[in-house]
Design a protein around this motif. Structure first.
Motif, PDB file in Angstrom:
ATOM      1  N   ASN A 296       0.829  -1.207   0.000  1.00  0.00           N
ATOM      2  CA  ASN A 296       0.000   0.000   0.000  1.00  0.00           C
ATOM      3  C   ASN A 296       0.864   1.258   0.000  1.00  0.00           C
ATOM      4  OD1 ASN A 296      -2.307  -1.554   0.029  1.00  0.00           O
ATOM      5  ND2 ASN A 296      -2.701  -1.287   2.202  1.00  0.00           N
ATOM      6  N   ALA A 297       1.939   1.242   0.767  1.00  0.00           N
ATOM      7  CA  ALA A 297       2.844   2.394   0.792  1.00  0.00           C
ATOM      8  C   ALA A 297       3.498   2.588  -0.569  1.00  0.00           C
ATOM      9  CB  ALA A 297       3.907   2.199   1.876  1.00  0.00           C
ATOM     10  N   ARG A 298       3.922   1.521  -1.181  1.00  0.00           N
ATOM     11  CA  ARG A 298       4.550   1.585  -2.506  1.00  0.00           C
ATOM     12  C   ARG A 298       3.573   2.143  -3.532  1.00  0.00           C
ATOM     13  NH1 ARG A 298       4.416  -1.488  -6.970  1.00  0.00           N
ATOM     14  NH2 ARG A 298       6.246  -1.499  -8.299  1.00  0.00           N
ATOM     15  N   THR A 299       2.348   1.635  -3.529  1.00  0.00           N
ATOM     16  CA  THR A 299       1.329   2.103  -4.459  1.00  0.00           C
ATOM     17  C   THR A 299       1.047   3.589  -4.253  1.00  0.00           C
ATOM     18  OG1 THR A 299       0.338  -0.089  -4.529  1.00  0.00           O
ATOM     19  CG2 THR A 299      -1.046   1.738  -5.253  1.00  0.00           C
ATOM     20  N   GLY A 300       0.941   3.993  -3.007  1.00  0.00           N
ATOM     21  CA  GLY A 300       0.716   5.408  -2.706  1.00  0.00           C
ATOM     22  C   GLY A 300       1.833   6.289  -3.236  1.00  0.00           C
ATOM     23  N   LEU A 301       3.062   5.843  -3.079  1.00  0.00           N
ATOM     24  CA  LEU A 301       4.199   6.605  -3.596  1.00  0.00           C
ATOM     25  C   LEU A 301       4.189   6.677  -5.117  1.00  0.00           C
ATOM     26  CD1 LEU A 301       7.095   5.472  -1.247  1.00  0.00           C
ATOM     27  CD2 LEU A 301       6.109   7.757  -1.434  1.00  0.00           C
ATOM     28  N   LEU A 302       3.808   5.580  -5.760  1.00  0.00           N
ATOM     29  CA  LEU A 302       3.721   5.591  -7.223  1.00  0.00           C
ATOM     30  C   LEU A 302       2.668   6.595  -7.695  1.00  0.00           C
ATOM     31  CD1 LEU A 302       4.077   1.786  -8.020  1.00  0.00           C
ATOM     32  CD2 LEU A 302       5.735   3.592  -8.511  1.00  0.00           C
ATOM     33  N   TYR A 303       1.502   6.605  -7.038  1.00  0.00           N
ATOM     34  CA  TYR A 303       0.471   7.574  -7.396  1.00  0.00           C
ATOM     35  C   TYR A 303       0.948   8.994  -7.112  1.00  0.00           C
ATOM     36  CZ  TYR A 303      -3.220   4.273  -8.510  1.00  0.00           C
ATOM     37  OH  TYR A 303      -3.984   3.308  -9.113  1.00  0.00           O
ATOM     38  N   ALA A 304       1.635   9.177  -6.007  1.00  0.00           N
ATOM     39  CA  ALA A 304       2.134  10.512  -5.674  1.00  0.00           C
ATOM     40  C   ALA A 304       3.107  11.005  -6.729  1.00  0.00           C
ATOM     41  CB  ALA A 304       2.792  10.496  -4.298  1.00  0.00           C
ATOM     42  N   SER A 305       3.913  10.117  -7.266  1.00  0.00           N
ATOM     43  CA  SER A 305       4.897  10.540  -8.271  1.00  0.00           C
ATOM     44  C   SER A 305       4.214  10.964  -9.562  1.00  0.00           C
ATOM     45  CB  SER A 305       5.907   9.419  -8.544  1.00  0.00           C
ATOM     46  OG  SER A 305       5.293   8.332  -9.211  1.00  0.00           O
ATOM     47  N   VAL A 306       3.052  10.413  -9.856  1.00  0.00           N
ATOM     48  CA  VAL A 306       2.300  10.772 -11.055  1.00  0.00           C
ATOM     49  C   VAL A 306       1.508  12.064 -10.829  1.00  0.00           C
ATOM     50  CG1 VAL A 306       0.409  10.039 -12.566  1.00  0.00           C
ATOM     51  CG2 VAL A 306       2.129   8.390 -11.826  1.00  0.00           C
ATOM     52  N   LEU A 307       1.046  12.259  -9.616  1.00  0.00           N
ATOM     53  CA  LEU A 307       0.134  13.366  -9.322  1.00  0.00           C
ATOM     54  C   LEU A 307       0.799  14.582  -8.695  1.00  0.00           C
ATOM     55  CD1 LEU A 307      -2.781  11.227  -7.892  1.00  0.00           C
ATOM     56  CD2 LEU A 307      -2.591  12.205 -10.169  1.00  0.00           C
ATOM     57  N   VAL A 308       2.103  14.612  -8.602  1.00  0.00           N
ATOM     58  CA  VAL A 308       2.786  15.727  -7.957  1.00  0.00           C
ATOM     59  C   VAL A 308       2.362  17.029  -8.623  1.00  0.00           C
ATOM     60  CG1 VAL A 308       5.035  16.792  -7.575  1.00  0.00           C
ATOM     61  CG2 VAL A 308       4.740  14.355  -7.196  1.00  0.00           C
ATOM     62  N   GLY A 309       1.907  17.978  -7.804  1.00  0.00           N
ATOM     63  CA  GLY A 309       1.533  19.289  -8.303  1.00  0.00           C
ATOM     64  C   GLY A 309       0.078  19.411  -8.707  1.00  0.00           C
ATOM     65  N   ASP A 310      -0.645  18.334  -8.837  1.00  0.00           N
ATOM     66  CA  ASP A 310      -2.042  18.399  -9.251  1.00  0.00           C
ATOM     67  C   ASP A 310      -2.983  18.706  -8.086  1.00  0.00           C
ATOM     68  OD1 ASP A 310      -1.934  15.738 -11.766  1.00  0.00           O
ATOM     69  OD2 ASP A 310      -1.242  17.814 -11.817  1.00  0.00           O
ATOM     70  N   GLY A 311      -2.496  18.566  -6.849  1.00  0.00           N
ATOM     71  CA  GLY A 311      -3.330  18.853  -5.698  1.00  0.00           C
ATOM     72  C   GLY A 311      -4.414  17.816  -5.452  1.00  0.00           C
ATOM     73  N   ILE A 312      -4.271  16.634  -5.995  1.00  0.00           N
ATOM     74  CA  ILE A 312      -5.262  15.570  -5.830  1.00  0.00           C
ATOM     75  C   ILE A 312      -4.748  14.585  -4.787  1.00  0.00           C
ATOM     76  CG2 ILE A 312      -6.475  13.669  -6.950  1.00  0.00           C
ATOM     77  CD1 ILE A 312      -6.102  15.188  -9.602  1.00  0.00           C
ATOM     78  N   THR A 313      -5.604  14.201  -3.861  1.00  0.00           N
ATOM     79  CA  THR A 313      -5.239  13.209  -2.860  1.00  0.00           C
ATOM     80  C   THR A 313      -5.972  11.912  -3.161  1.00  0.00           C
ATOM     81  OG1 THR A 313      -4.959  14.934  -1.209  1.00  0.00           O
ATOM     82  CG2 THR A 313      -5.214  12.668  -0.394  1.00  0.00           C
TER      83      THR A 313
END
Length: 109
Positions: A84-101
């Motif tokens: 789950n932590a890995r998946t969250g980090l992968l999504y964060a790397s794609v969404l950086v700057g978009d302001g989406i959680t």
């Protein structure tokens, strides 16, 4: 005798069964190794098929199948949390700057 063999023999002789578990800090002190090395040796023993179990009370040599099953379930929970932590980090790397959680949970059974 290498540390891996020493750990296995010590646990089998002195800490068979959950009720006789030993804290990792005690094993580290007895064997003069650090926590990371101890965890790697325990993991290696498990991969070799030795029934080294653990829980909040410490490490122990399994006395029965239930103790093994409980440890397997606990390890599965840890794997799920890491995934789950890995998946969250992968999504964060794609969404950086978009302001989406986004929250992602993966359960393995």
């Amino acid at each position: 005798m290498d540390k891996k063999t020493a750990i296995c023999e010590y646990l089998k002789k002195n800490h068979t069964g959950k009720e006789k578990a030993v804290f990792s800090s005690e094993l580290e002190r007895l064997l003069s190794i650090d926590g990371r090395t101890l965890r790697r040796k325990i993991s290696s023993l498990r991969q070799d098929g030795y029934p080294i179990c653990s829980d909040e009370t410490g490490y122990y040599y399994a006395d029965n199948q239930k103790e093994i099953n409980d440890t397997v379930c606990r390890l599965n929970e840890l794997v799920t949390k890491i995934s789950n932590a890995r998946t969250g980090l992968l999504y964060a790397s794609v969404l950086v700057g978009d302001g989406i959680t986004i929250q992602v949970n993966i359960n393995l059974r």
